[in-house]
Motif scaffolding. Sequence first.
Motif, mmCIF file in Angstrom:
data_model
loop_
_atom_site.group_PDB
_atom_site.id
_atom_site.type_symbol
_atom_site.label_atom_id
_atom_site.label_comp_id
_atom_site.label_asym_id
_atom_site.label_seq_id
_atom_site.Cartn_x
_atom_site.Cartn_y
_atom_site.Cartn_z
ATOM 1 N N ARG A 170 -64.169 71.358 -8.540
ATOM 2 C CA ARG A 170 -63.386 71.423 -9.751
ATOM 3 C C ARG A 170 -63.765 72.879 -10.485
ATOM 4 N N SER A 171 -64.935 73.240 -10.546
ATOM 5 C CA SER A 171 -65.435 74.173 -11.280
ATOM 6 C C SER A 171 -64.823 75.662 -10.587
ATOM 7 N N ASP A 172 -64.181 75.571 -9.586
ATOM 8 C CA ASP A 172 -63.506 76.804 -8.896
ATOM 9 C C ASP A 172 -62.185 77.043 -9.475
ATOM 10 N N TRP A 173 -61.710 75.947 -10.409
ATOM 11 C CA TRP A 173 -60.433 75.980 -11.158
ATOM 12 C C TRP A 173 -60.788 75.981 -12.532
ATOM 13 N N GLY A 174 -62.002 76.168 -12.790
ATOM 14 C CA GLY A 174 -62.399 76.436 -14.350
ATOM 15 C C GLY A 174 -62.682 75.061 -14.901
ATOM 16 N N LEU A 175 -62.482 74.085 -14.343
ATOM 17 C CA LEU A 175 -62.887 72.634 -15.020
ATOM 18 C C LEU A 175 -64.299 72.417 -14.712
ATOM 19 N N THR A 176 -64.857 72.743 -15.946
ATOM 20 C CA THR A 176 -66.379 72.872 -15.832
ATOM 21 C C THR A 176 -66.942 71.817 -16.898
ATOM 22 N N TRP A 177 -66.135 70.980 -17.721
ATOM 23 C CA TRP A 177 -66.839 69.991 -18.552
ATOM 24 C C TRP A 177 -67.793 68.958 -18.040
ATOM 25 N N ASN A 178 -68.875 69.034 -18.473
ATOM 26 C CA ASN A 178 -69.777 67.890 -18.130
ATOM 27 C C ASN A 178 -70.598 67.618 -19.289
ATOM 28 N N ALA A 179 -71.461 66.457 -19.086
ATOM 29 C CA ALA A 179 -72.509 65.921 -20.062
ATOM 30 C C ALA A 179 -73.796 65.501 -19.118
ATOM 31 N N ALA A 180 -74.981 65.977 -19.597
ATOM 32 C CA ALA A 180 -76.483 65.713 -18.749
ATOM 33 C C ALA A 180 -76.539 64.376 -19.063
#
Length: 208
Positions: A170-180
């Motif tokens: 998903r990061s390839d399309w700029g969907l980078t939200w996450n939580a540690a």
Amino acid sequence: MALFNRKHADDTRSATTATVPVDPALAALTGEYTIDPSHSRIGFSVRHAMVTNVRGSFGDFEGSLTLDGSAPENSAAAIDVRIAGVDTGIGDRDGHLRSADFFDADRFPLMRFRSTRAEQLGGDTYRVTGDLTIKDVTRPLSIDLEFNGSATDVYGSERVGFEGGAEILRSDWGLTWNAALEAGGVMVSDKVRLTFDISAVKVAAPQG
């Protein structure tokens, strides 16, 4: 049953190929088809909290197929998915997916796929490659599909069916939200599995 050829559709006009007998059953599939959303599904699954999978689907979409049984290299596919239709069964989670943290559905309401080439991998298995646009990012995507056959339904409509899937980051399309996570790792995996179960209805030829 060979629905697609290994050549890019844009190259076929200038290519010289040997004459191959056309399978009448295959030629009969030639035509325009509309994807039937009430009998189709576009789904996804993603690892959550490193231990389980969240599954969902996009319930609002439309698309078309162009199948040419006599010249399979001219076949094509197009689909538009409305992000507002994302459904994981949890309203708050669906709202988060529509938000600017993920799809930003207010600014980018559609996810689009347009095929650019297709190839037969063997038997009734195919790989369709095209451009997938999410938000303002367009990248290539290859989808492996199995042709499930054709049939005439109880209403007299001619149908074809395909099912298959693909994996994306998903990061390839700029969907980078996450939580540690406290124990290590992240809340949402970067890898997403896409699944497709498509039923398409042949568009009736205009009456001359």
